[in-house]
Write an enzyme that holds these catalytic residues in place. Structure first.
Site, PDB file in Angstrom:
ATOM      1  N   GLY A 115       0.805  -1.220   0.000  1.00  0.00           N
ATOM      2  CA  GLY A 115       0.000   0.000   0.000  1.00  0.00           C
ATOM      3  C   GLY A 115       0.834   1.264   0.000  1.00  0.00           C
ATOM      4  O   GLY A 115       0.551   2.217  -0.735  1.00  0.00           O
ATOM      5  N   ARG A 139       5.159 -12.907   1.560  1.00  0.00           N
ATOM      6  CA  ARG A 139       4.562 -11.563   1.592  1.00  0.00           C
ATOM      7  C   ARG A 139       5.085 -10.713   0.432  1.00  0.00           C
ATOM      8  O   ARG A 139       4.358  -9.876  -0.105  1.00  0.00           O
ATOM      9  CB  ARG A 139       4.859 -10.887   2.934  1.00  0.00           C
ATOM     10  CG  ARG A 139       4.011 -11.419   4.078  1.00  0.00           C
ATOM     11  CD  ARG A 139       4.456 -10.878   5.429  1.00  0.00           C
ATOM     12  NE  ARG A 139       4.536  -9.435   5.460  1.00  0.00           N
ATOM     13  CZ  ARG A 139       3.494  -8.624   5.656  1.00  0.00           C
ATOM     14  NH1 ARG A 139       2.285  -9.138   5.786  1.00  0.00           N
ATOM     15  NH2 ARG A 139       3.663  -7.316   5.690  1.00  0.00           N
ATOM     16  N   CYS A 232       2.114   0.825  13.645  1.00  0.00           N
ATOM     17  CA  CYS A 232       0.685   0.905  13.969  1.00  0.00           C
ATOM     18  C   CYS A 232       0.483   0.461  15.416  1.00  0.00           C
ATOM     19  O   CYS A 232      -0.383  -0.355  15.724  1.00  0.00           O
ATOM     20  CB  CYS A 232      -0.158   0.080  12.999  1.00  0.00           C
ATOM     21  SG  CYS A 232       0.305  -1.668  12.892  1.00  0.00           S
TER      22      CYS A 232
END
Length: 455
Positions: A115, A139, A232
């Site tokens: 992203g 990933r 995060c």
């Protein structure tokens, strides 16, 4: 939602009673869904004219929007055309804060699923170099798909630990983004499974990893270069303490102040017992203050600007087959006509200024053009995604409401009105590319990537 008492006790220590109650109450609210317009493919203004969704702007980005979770943007042809990327609104912040300019050399060190990389690529607008890396090979494969789907032309996709990358790229990058693996406290509301992971690993496990990563990233940043560090999570050990560790290892680094969106908090050096006022320049994002999940972001500069160091780049020419040469000449894309690299039968076009990469685990080196077979050239799905309709004369442009669009995305053969045209066709929806088909006598043989098909 049942939160661990060790976690809630720590949050009570960090927050005032009023703020803590507001934070806990935010768990009763639904998380917010977002998408980011891919400006490599379409301008925000043009997308708003054709958007099939009700959208509301994310205030801390220029191209991010909230959408209603009753809608399914991942099941729409425009998603398959790469016109937008589905992304949690707060997660749009790190790439938005890194001031990438055209021509920059950029690294996204912990990049999967892509992203942030795709937004950095949009800022580069096909210029410069984007090295996008994830240590996990599985990933990194998801990262590669998103890089290709979004039409990125200038990316090197790697899967290596930071210290190995550093042996190739010391002092090379103008801008670096480190979205570090973390305990995920800021995403507890969105993903309850992260609570179990937090209990299993704890903050200290990730804090050690983050310190190692940020130090290796610092070595790859040139003097005067800019780096964003983000997580995060809320724990000071993973945030302010990591930045303090970087500054202790590299005293030339400073934390830059940034313009904060309404509701954004500042860093808290007092939470780690530090007197370094610069740590207040960090950004903290809380789910009870904005419409998004929790995040931490710091914009850092490495000393005074000394310009780029000179690097040895790949210059060996590659002889193209006649079929590949003819195909590439049929496109109006000059950047694909030089700096080629061949690996087995795969032909790619490297971005300018790339250092020799032999010895790295590379999933993609530049723009994947296609496969050179005996007496033929088969263009790649990635090339189709990167092309605009006007860059390839032989194209089939289907309107959104044409049932053949979904049939094509499902991998089916479709019929075309033109019975005279033949050969490879760029299949588009409303003018935006989807993939390849090979036309003969009005029948289009489907060449859409089988692994990407509409299910």
């Amino acid at each position: 939602m049942l939160l661990p008492s060790t976690y809630t006790d720590r949050m009570k220590e960090l927050l005032s009673n009023e703020e803590y109650e507001a934070y806990i109450k935010s768990f009763d609210e639904p998380h917010h869904a977002g998408l980011r317009v891919n400006t490599l493919k379409i301008s925000v203004e043009e997308f708003m004219k054709i958007s099939p969704f009700e959208l509301k702007r994310v205030p801390w980005t220029t191209n991010g929007f909230y959408y209603d979770k009753s809608e399914q943007p991942a099941k729409h042809p425009y998603y398959y055309a790469g016109l937008y990327y589905i992304q949690e609104p707060s997660a749009m912040t790190p790439a938005a804060l890194l001031p990438v300019e055209e021509g920059d050399r950029v690294l996204d060190l912990c990049a999967a699923p892509g992203g942030k990389s795709t937004e950095l690529a949009a800022k580069l607008n096909g210029t410069g170099v984007l090295v996008t890396n994830d240590i996990s090979n599985s990933r990194a494969k998801a990262l590669l798909k998103n890089i290709e789907l979004q039409g990125v032309r200038n990316a090197i996709v790697t899967s290596e630990p930071p210290e190995k990358l550093g042996r190739y790229f010391e002092g090379y990058f103008d801008k670096i983004l480190v979205d570090a693996p973390c305990s995920g406290e800021g995403m507890f509301r969105k993903d309850n499974a992260l609570i179990k992971s937090w209990e299993e690993y704890g903050v200290e496990y990730f804090s050690k990893i983050q310190k190692e990563i940020i130090v290796e990233a610092a070595k790859m940043l040139r003097a005067g270069g800019l780096m964003v560090y983000s997580t995060c999570t809320f724990s000071p050990e993973e945030n302010e303490l990591t930045i303090e560790h970087l500054k202790n290892e590299f005293p030339e680094f400073k934390v830059l102040d940034v313009e904060r969106a309404e509701g954004f908090d500042h860093g808290h050096p007092e939470w780690i017992g530090s007197e370094d006022k610069e740590l207040s320049n960090c950004v903290r994002i809380w789910p009870h203050k904005i419409n998004g999940e929790g995040h931490f972001v710091a914009l850092l500069q490495k000393g005074e600007d000394e310009g780029r160091r000179k690097v040895k780049t790949k210059t060996e020419p590659v002889k193209l087959s006649e079929e590949a040469s003819v195909f590439l000449k049929s496109m109006g894309v000059k950047s694909f006509k030089k700096n080629h690299e061949m690996f087995e039968e795969r032909l790619t076009s490297l971005p300018e200024g790339v250092v020799p990469l032999k010895g790295l685990r590379i999933l993609r080196s530049g723009m994947y053009l296609g496969d050179v077979k005996k007496n033929r050239f088969e263009p790649a799905q990635a090339l189709a995604c990167a092309l605009k309709k006007e860059e390839f004369d032989n194209h089939i442009d289907l309107p959104l409401d044409d049932e053949r669009v979904i049939r094509y995305l499902k991998g089916e053969t479709i019929e075309i009105e033109d019975k005279k045209a033949s050969g490879y066709q760029l299949v588009c929806v409303d003018g935006y590319s989807l993939g390849w088909g090979k036309l003969s006598k009005g029948t289009l043989k489907n060449k859409y990537n089988p692994g990407w098909r509409w299910l």
